[in-house]
Design an enzyme around this catalytic site. Structure first.
Site, mmCIF file in Angstrom:
data_model
loop_
_atom_site.group_PDB
_atom_site.id
_atom_site.type_symbol
_atom_site.label_atom_id
_atom_site.label_comp_id
_atom_site.label_asym_id
_atom_site.label_seq_id
_atom_site.Cartn_x
_atom_site.Cartn_y
_atom_site.Cartn_z
ATOM 1 N N ALA A 63 0.856 -1.184 0.000
ATOM 2 C CA ALA A 63 0.000 0.000 0.000
ATOM 3 C C ALA A 63 0.893 1.236 0.000
ATOM 4 O O ALA A 63 2.069 1.149 0.357
ATOM 5 C CB ALA A 63 -0.867 -0.016 1.253
ATOM 6 N N GLY A 102 0.521 -5.149 0.721
ATOM 7 C CA GLY A 102 -0.618 -5.154 -0.189
ATOM 8 C C GLY A 102 -0.257 -5.758 -1.544
ATOM 9 O O GLY A 102 -1.128 -6.309 -2.227
ATOM 10 N N GLU A 105 -0.607 -9.299 -1.212
ATOM 11 C CA GLU A 105 -2.044 -9.565 -1.080
ATOM 12 C C GLU A 105 -2.739 -9.548 -2.448
ATOM 13 O O GLU A 105 -3.675 -10.310 -2.676
ATOM 14 C CB GLU A 105 -2.680 -8.559 -0.110
ATOM 15 N N GLU A 125 4.055 -5.665 7.076
ATOM 16 C CA GLU A 125 3.222 -4.672 7.762
ATOM 17 C C GLU A 125 3.567 -4.549 9.244
ATOM 18 O O GLU A 125 3.509 -3.463 9.815
ATOM 19 C CB GLU A 125 1.736 -5.029 7.612
HETATM 20 C C1 3H9 Z 1 0.457 -2.418 3.386
HETATM 21 O O1 3H9 Z 1 0.712 -2.859 2.311
HETATM 22 C C2 3H9 Z 1 -0.886 -2.548 4.045
HETATM 23 C C3 3H9 Z 1 -1.792 -3.555 3.403
HETATM 24 O O2 3H9 Z 1 -1.639 -4.825 3.984
HETATM 25 C C4 3H9 Z 1 -3.235 -3.218 3.613
HETATM 26 C C5 3H9 Z 1 -3.799 -2.085 2.862
HETATM 27 C C6 3H9 Z 1 -5.281 -1.966 3.024
HETATM 28 N N1 3H9 Z 1 4.607 3.541 0.126
HETATM 29 O O3 3H9 Z 1 13.302 1.935 0.433
HETATM 30 P P1 3H9 Z 1 13.707 2.664 -0.785
HETATM 31 C C7 3H9 Z 1 9.363 5.002 -1.171
HETATM 32 S S1 3H9 Z 1 1.634 -1.568 4.282
HETATM 33 C C8 3H9 Z 1 5.083 4.764 -0.168
HETATM 34 O O4 3H9 Z 1 14.721 3.755 -0.661
HETATM 35 P P2 3H9 Z 1 14.807 0.213 -1.804
HETATM 36 C C9 3H9 Z 1 10.464 5.319 -0.182
HETATM 37 O O5 3H9 Z 1 10.005 6.169 0.822
HETATM 38 C C10 3H9 Z 1 3.033 -1.479 3.182
HETATM 39 N N2 3H9 Z 1 6.378 5.006 -0.470
HETATM 40 O O6 3H9 Z 1 14.160 1.661 -1.948
HETATM 41 C C11 3H9 Z 1 11.502 5.963 -1.086
HETATM 42 O O7 3H9 Z 1 11.092 7.284 -1.311
HETATM 43 P P3 3H9 Z 1 12.173 8.454 -1.466
HETATM 44 C C12 3H9 Z 1 3.761 -2.751 3.128
HETATM 45 C C13 3H9 Z 1 7.208 3.972 -0.481
HETATM 46 O O8 3H9 Z 1 15.009 -0.254 -3.188
HETATM 47 C C14 3H9 Z 1 11.352 5.188 -2.391
HETATM 48 O O9 3H9 Z 1 10.044 4.599 -2.356
HETATM 49 N N3 3H9 Z 1 4.964 -2.593 2.349
HETATM 50 C C15 3H9 Z 1 6.776 2.676 -0.177
HETATM 51 O O10 3H9 Z 1 15.948 0.239 -0.863
HETATM 52 C C16 3H9 Z 1 12.386 4.084 -2.569
HETATM 53 O O11 3H9 Z 1 12.351 3.252 -1.433
HETATM 54 C C17 3H9 Z 1 6.111 -2.213 2.904
HETATM 55 O O12 3H9 Z 1 6.212 -2.021 4.078
HETATM 56 C C18 3H9 Z 1 5.403 2.475 0.141
HETATM 57 N N4 3H9 Z 1 4.897 1.254 0.418
HETATM 58 O O13 3H9 Z 1 13.695 -0.691 -1.119
HETATM 59 C C19 3H9 Z 1 7.281 -2.066 1.964
HETATM 60 N N5 3H9 Z 1 7.837 1.830 -0.253
HETATM 61 O O14 3H9 Z 1 12.987 8.094 -2.661
HETATM 62 C C20 3H9 Z 1 8.028 -0.818 2.273
HETATM 63 C C21 3H9 Z 1 8.885 2.586 -0.612
HETATM 64 O O15 3H9 Z 1 11.345 9.690 -1.596
HETATM 65 N N6 3H9 Z 1 9.120 -0.585 1.353
HETATM 66 N N7 3H9 Z 1 8.522 3.881 -0.748
HETATM 67 O O16 3H9 Z 1 12.974 8.434 -0.188
HETATM 68 C C22 3H9 Z 1 10.275 -1.250 1.396
HETATM 69 O O17 3H9 Z 1 10.475 -2.156 2.170
HETATM 70 C C23 3H9 Z 1 11.370 -0.800 0.474
HETATM 71 O O18 3H9 Z 1 11.068 0.513 0.081
HETATM 72 C C24 3H9 Z 1 11.535 -1.675 -0.797
HETATM 73 C C25 3H9 Z 1 12.510 -0.973 -1.770
HETATM 74 C C26 3H9 Z 1 12.111 -3.026 -0.383
HETATM 75 C C27 3H9 Z 1 10.230 -1.868 -1.503
#
Ligand code: 3H9
Length: 699
Positions: A63, A102, A105, A125
């Site tokens: 998400a 998500g 999901e 999450e």
């Molecule tokens: C969820 O899904 C809830 C659902 O179950 C239910 C819904 C109803 N959203 O980390 P990076 C941005 S909860 C918004 O440097 P990497 C991040 O801030 C979510 N922004 O890259 C950064 O921005 P900036 C569950 C996001 O390659 C840029 O993207 N998912 C999100 O080292 C690059 O990110 C997670 O918890 C996001 N979801 O790592 C996954 N994700 O350039 C969270 C990233 O402005 N994300 N950004 O600083 C991660 O674990 C890592 O970002 C990922 C990439 C592994 C994906």
């Protein structure tokens, strides 16, 4: 249709492609686009199956976290997933990168999943203080089994493609081009007449879990023991339990309710703040992202003691060749042996393969004499904390190291500018302050000297990232950010036991707050002799000022109670155990010390203990921010979470100050100043924010 999601047909397969850089987060536009594309695909008479695939570096990474806390915008993810699952045509997810939260999901609502072996599948999450809120807690256990799903959901840690194939999360791994492979897979499904498989209808793993009635309570006990007050993993278990106790739709409703509860919790607000703070810390305002860096192919570490050895392991763990240098052959030999033993212990615990250990050992070369630094791109000095010695070494490094090499010192106390001045290239000198044990702790303070140039700074940040560390840029001052604040905390803790508390009471308050150990157990772990030596030295120099904080510690050291290493310090330790046991001898010693100091002991409340320990740190951090030693309050939080175990679900000391209210912290600091003098003098920033009603973290 939304520009973020497109629909096109390739033969008999309708292909839905999302493109929302950088990580294909499932924001409103993507959800809308997906809903429309699914409807279009279902209505497309020529399409016999549908494929969902993402452009860019990853499948949906979850998400859009930035939308949380704002009013929800339709369509919600659960509705979109219902549309996917109830499609009469089979829908296949084609996965690469990180199918997280998500995103996973979405894949679980699809009827089949294929992906590349390098893909990662996870429900992280819990790390944001949440739980999967779009069916993940109900579908994943039905697909791969309740216990494996509980493991993934409560840890938040992902699994790789091969494991996903083995446990049934992925139906097929694709070699070569994902799109081509996934299209072939979808065509096969059509050719074989396979139906849409709805995970909601699978029951085998529910029956299996029902046969183990204590499963959930056992899990709860295990999690509670290490949660330190973080409630999110427990909420995850509550949701997963619904798989066994409730029909699918009711399980989903329960998951939804728990998700909403988590979403508005303070803990989730804190953890989401930490997620962005961890990304912010990598950004240095006057060092643009595209600043040229040196490609570090070889490192050198000077000093083969515990710290040097740990740093050398960091290089090897990152796949970078490194020379471990020491002028003393015996120390060098022992250093290499300790590294080997450390790796062997990880292998014996099953956390590293023998092959990987051999590879890492092969990257570490012992080198006698400073000349061994000649081929290194980055040299990190980790010798004894002695300014004269460090200056001598940097003077020599200046002539021996490559002209473009970055020269770093691991000093935790000395002036990096003075060290840099011993070379003819102060622009290439900086501090890389690792935390002990260096191969384990994630924090790395990167100390920017007055003359450090952007290139070397960006190089050090890039190396930190390759090492899996969180690099935080700090300025030059005594103790930098982390230890300068720590000093305030341990000082007040020492005063508290002189005034009426006991070590176990203080430590209990601090662990109750969520830190892994209190200041006294931490002192015993680190060794009380170090501080004893420093105090003696400062006494001799006449540089100790203000109220003396070492009365009790000095007496313990005079009795050779140096902490865990002598099985006695503030606590005593049973043979072979690290568990602190309160010691009546220490209590007597503390009472006697108070008496001798003329302090009438009083009952000190837990509330005062917490304020006395945390507020001087917050006040010091405000001074640190005033002085520009740290770039942002959120950097301070990241330093304390990763270097000192400050509970992430409280967001770090500065976020905590905002939660309590800056004004309340300021008022308390002013009160303490009246009682205890000017060590409590409020920082300008603290005063200003309190007066303006502002916050440290901009909340
Ligand atoms: C969820 O899904 C809830 C659902 O179950 C239910 C819904 C109803 N959203 O980390 P990076 C941005 S909860 C918004 O440097 P990497 C991040 O801030 C979510 N922004 O890259 C950064 O921005 P900036 C569950 C996001 O390659 C840029 O993207 N998912 C999100 O080292 C690059 O990110 C997670 O918890 C996001 N979801 O790592 C996954 N994700 O350039 C969270 C990233 O402005 N994300 N950004 O600083 C991660 O674990 C890592 O970002 C990922 C990439 C592994 C994906």
């Amino acid at each position: 249709m939304s520009e973020l999601v497109t629909y096109e047909r390739q033969g008999e397969i309708g292909v839905i492609t999302a493109n929302n850089p950088p990580v294909n987060a499932l924001g409103q536009g993507v959800r809308q686009g997906l809903a429309e594309a699914i409807a279009q695909g279902v209505a497309d008479g020529e399409a016999k199956a549908l494929l969902i695939i993402c452009e860019g570096r990853t499948f949906f990474a979850g998400a859009d976290i930035r939308e949380f806390g704002k009013p929800p915008q339709a369509p919600g993810l659960p509705e979109v997933l219902d549309a996917i699952e109830s499609s009469p045509k089979p829908i296949v997810a084609a996965i690469h990168g990180t199918a997280f939260g998500g995103g996973l999901e979405v894949a679980l609502a699809c009827h089949y999943r294929c992906g590349v072996a390098s893909a990662q599948f996870g429900l992280p999450e819990v790390k944001l203080g949440l739980l999967p809120g779009a069916g993940g807690t109900q579908r994943l256990p039905r697909l791969i089994g309740v216990e494996p799903a509980l493991g993934m959901i409560t840890s938040g840690d992902p699994i790789g493609g091969k494991e996903a194939l083995a446990n049934g999360l992925a139906d097929e791994l694709v070699e070569g081009d994902l799109r081509e492979g996934a299209l072939a897979f979808a065509r096969r499904i059509v050719a074989e007449g396979k139906p849409p498989v709805k995970i909601r209808d699978l029951t085998a793993s529910i029956e299996e879990a029902k046969a183990k009635p204590s499963l959930f309570d056992d899990y709860r006990k295990r999690i509670a023991a290490r949660a330190r007050g973080n409630l999110s993993a427990l909420r995850c278990i509550d949701a997963v339990e619904g798989v066994v106790t409730l029909p699918f739709d009711e399980g989903i409703a329960r998951e939804r309710a728990l998700f909403q509860e988590a979403l508005v919790s303070d803990q989730s607000a804190a953890l989401r703040y930490v997620f962005f703070a961890e990304r912010e810390v990598a950004k240095i305002p006057d060092v643009p992202k595209d600043t040229p860096t040196l490609d570090v192919k070889r490192g050198a570490v000077l000093g083969a003691g515990t710290m040097g050895g740990g740093i050398a392991m960091n290089f090897a763990n990152a796949g970078i060749a490194v020379t471990l240098v020491d002028v003393n052959p015996d120390v060098l030999k022992r250093g290499m042996e300790i590294i080997e033993r450390n790796y062997a212990s990880t292998v014996s615990k099953g956390r590293l393969s023998q092959e990987e250990m051999d590879k890492r050992m092969a990257l570490i070369t012992p080198g006698e004499g400073l000349e061994a630094v000649a081929g290194a791109d980055l040299v990190i000095e980790a010798v004894f904390e002695d300014m004269a010695l460090k200056k001598e070494i940097f003077g020599k490094l200046d002539t021996l190291a490559r002209p473009d090499a970055v020269l770093a010192t691991n000093t935790s106390t000395l002036d990096v500018n003075e060290i840099a001045a011993a070379t003819s290239r102060p622009g290439q000198v900086l501090g890389m302050h690792f935390f002990s044990p260096a191969n384990v702790m994630r924090l790395l303070e990167i100390v920017r000297g007055a003359k450090t140039e952007p290139g070397p700074l960006a190089t050090a940040m890039a190396v930190a990232r390759r090492m899996g560390k969180v690099g935080a840029v700090v300025g030059v001052c005594d103790g930098f950010v982390g230890n300068r604040m720590l000093h305030q905390y341990t000082r007040e803790a020492a005063f508290l036991i002189e005034e009426g508390a006991l070590p176990q009471q203080v430590d209990k308050v601090i662990t109750g707050f969520g830190l892994p150990m209190g200041p006294f157990a931490m002192g015993d772990l680190a060794g009380l002799d170090i501080g004893f030596r420093v105090r003696k030295h400062r006494k001799a120099q006449g540089t100790l000022t203000g109220r003396y904080a070492g009365h009790v510690a000095d007496r313990l050291c005079e009795m050779e109670r140096f902490g865990q290493k002598t099985s006695a310090g503030y606590y005593r330790y049973e043979k072979g155990s690290r568990a602190p046991v309160p010691d009546p001898d220490v209590e007597a010693l503390i009472l006697k010390t108070s008496e001798e100091l003329g302090i009438a002991r009083r009952n000190i409340s837990d509330e005062e203990i917490l304020a006395r320990c945390l507020y001087p740190m917050i006040n010091e951090a405000a001074k640190i921010l005033d002085e520009g030693i740290a770039l942002r309050a959120s950097d301070v939080d990241i330093i304390w979470i990763n270097g000192y175990g400050f509970p992430a679900h409280r967001g770090g000391p500065m976020f905590h100050a905002d939660s309590v209210g800056v004004k309340s912290v300021y008022d308390a600091v002013c009160e303490f100043q009246k009682e205890h003098g000017d060590v409590w003098k409020p920082a300008n920033l603290l005063k200003k924010l309190a007066e303006e009603g502002g916050t440290f973290t901009g909340r």
